[in-house]
Design a protein around this motif. Sequence first.
Motif, mmCIF file in Angstrom:
data_model
loop_
_atom_site.group_PDB
_atom_site.id
_atom_site.type_symbol
_atom_site.label_atom_id
_atom_site.label_comp_id
_atom_site.label_asym_id
_atom_site.label_seq_id
_atom_site.Cartn_x
_atom_site.Cartn_y
_atom_site.Cartn_z
ATOM 1 N N GLU A 1 44.013 38.216 47.781
ATOM 2 C CA GLU A 1 44.616 36.942 48.176
ATOM 3 C C GLU A 1 45.958 37.146 48.885
ATOM 4 N N ASP A 2 46.520 38.352 48.766
ATOM 5 C CA ASP A 2 47.779 38.670 49.445
ATOM 6 C C ASP A 2 47.559 39.412 50.752
ATOM 7 N N MET A 3 46.304 39.507 51.194
ATOM 8 C CA MET A 3 45.978 40.205 52.439
ATOM 9 C C MET A 3 45.517 39.199 53.488
ATOM 10 N N SER A 4 45.945 39.413 54.714
ATOM 11 C CA SER A 4 45.501 38.546 55.805
ATOM 12 C C SER A 4 44.049 38.854 56.145
ATOM 13 N N SER B 1 52.037 38.769 45.180
ATOM 14 C CA SER B 1 52.267 37.513 44.454
ATOM 15 C C SER B 1 53.091 37.784 43.202
ATOM 16 N N ALA B 2 54.012 36.883 42.905
ATOM 17 C CA ALA B 2 54.922 37.073 41.778
ATOM 18 C C ALA B 2 54.173 37.308 40.473
ATOM 19 N N ASP B 3 53.046 36.636 40.290
ATOM 20 C CA ASP B 3 52.289 36.772 39.042
ATOM 21 C C ASP B 3 51.725 38.181 38.844
ATOM 22 N N TYR B 4 51.563 38.915 39.946
ATOM 23 C CA TYR B 4 50.982 40.252 39.867
ATOM 24 C C TYR B 4 52.026 41.359 40.034
ATOM 25 N N GLU B 5 53.254 40.967 40.286
ATOM 26 C CA GLU B 5 54.260 41.953 40.706
ATOM 27 C C GLU B 5 54.498 43.043 39.663
ATOM 28 N N SER B 6 54.593 42.672 38.412
ATOM 29 C CA SER B 6 54.880 43.661 37.375
ATOM 30 C C SER B 6 53.820 44.754 37.335
#
Length: 307
Positions: free
Chosen positions: A108-111, A212-217
Amino acid sequence: MASTALLKKIWFITGASSGLGLSMALSALRAGHRVIGTGRNIEKAAAEHPEFAQLGGQWLQLDVSQPGAERTIQDIVNLEEQRFSTRNEQPHWVAVNNAGATLIGAVEDMSDNQIQQYLQTNVLGFIRVWKALLPTLRRNRTGTLISISSIFGFVPKAEHMLYSAVKATTESLTESYATLLEPFGIKTMIVEPGGFRTPFAGNNSKSDGGISADYESKMQAWIGIIDAAQRDDMMLTGDPVKFGHRVVDAVESQGLFESLWAKHDKSKALRILLGTDCYSLFKERVEDLQQGYIDMAEVAHSANVDE
């Protein structure tokens, strides 16, 4: 001196300019095979690895992500076939799909463009090589088809989800081909490496939309491990030289593979696990699947038509 059987084999290896591709190429050359190794910058590859040409290897400029790749491969195959035909021989081609790269991030973070470009190399590139080479292998009634996958093709890795997905796709396609190719004397293999001491870990790309912030960690923790392995390859247990030797052994049905091939159903792809880390992860995944199979027995039968 290499045997006549060895001299009849031509290895075609994509992505042979570095890492495991180069290791396979050098091992095959030292075993007496002819090797055509592809790369996107063969001048750089030739300068960095002069031993490849010194051993008799031939570089081929090729980008499998381009639609014209199939024609380029067919041209070199035709030249090799003509050379062998003058000696009334039919060469045994070893088609090794190795080119590819890893990609870190959630889809979802890829174009769309990044995803499409990635699939061009890692899925369509695989298929282009098959389309160019397999008609010749079938006509010769001999050959070996090798797909270099990853343990993450069987054990999904969230941080490499698209990489895992394309490897799973090519594994499934390879297994499907095994059934079609066995009647033509063609052996099929899937090689799943674990972590090897090559530059591969550091040659990754990341999602072009960031993280995405939710996956950053979770993502950053894994990136930290990758970066550490790049700085200190002692973290990895796989020896790339031994990797090359084992793949040659598998093609020649020798060493540890003599008994494996003797009992293997050749209408199925031989799945080769290389590296203790790979073997451990594979075991965990098989146990999870086995437990899921047991747990679903009643559910599966509950969907049948009532008698």
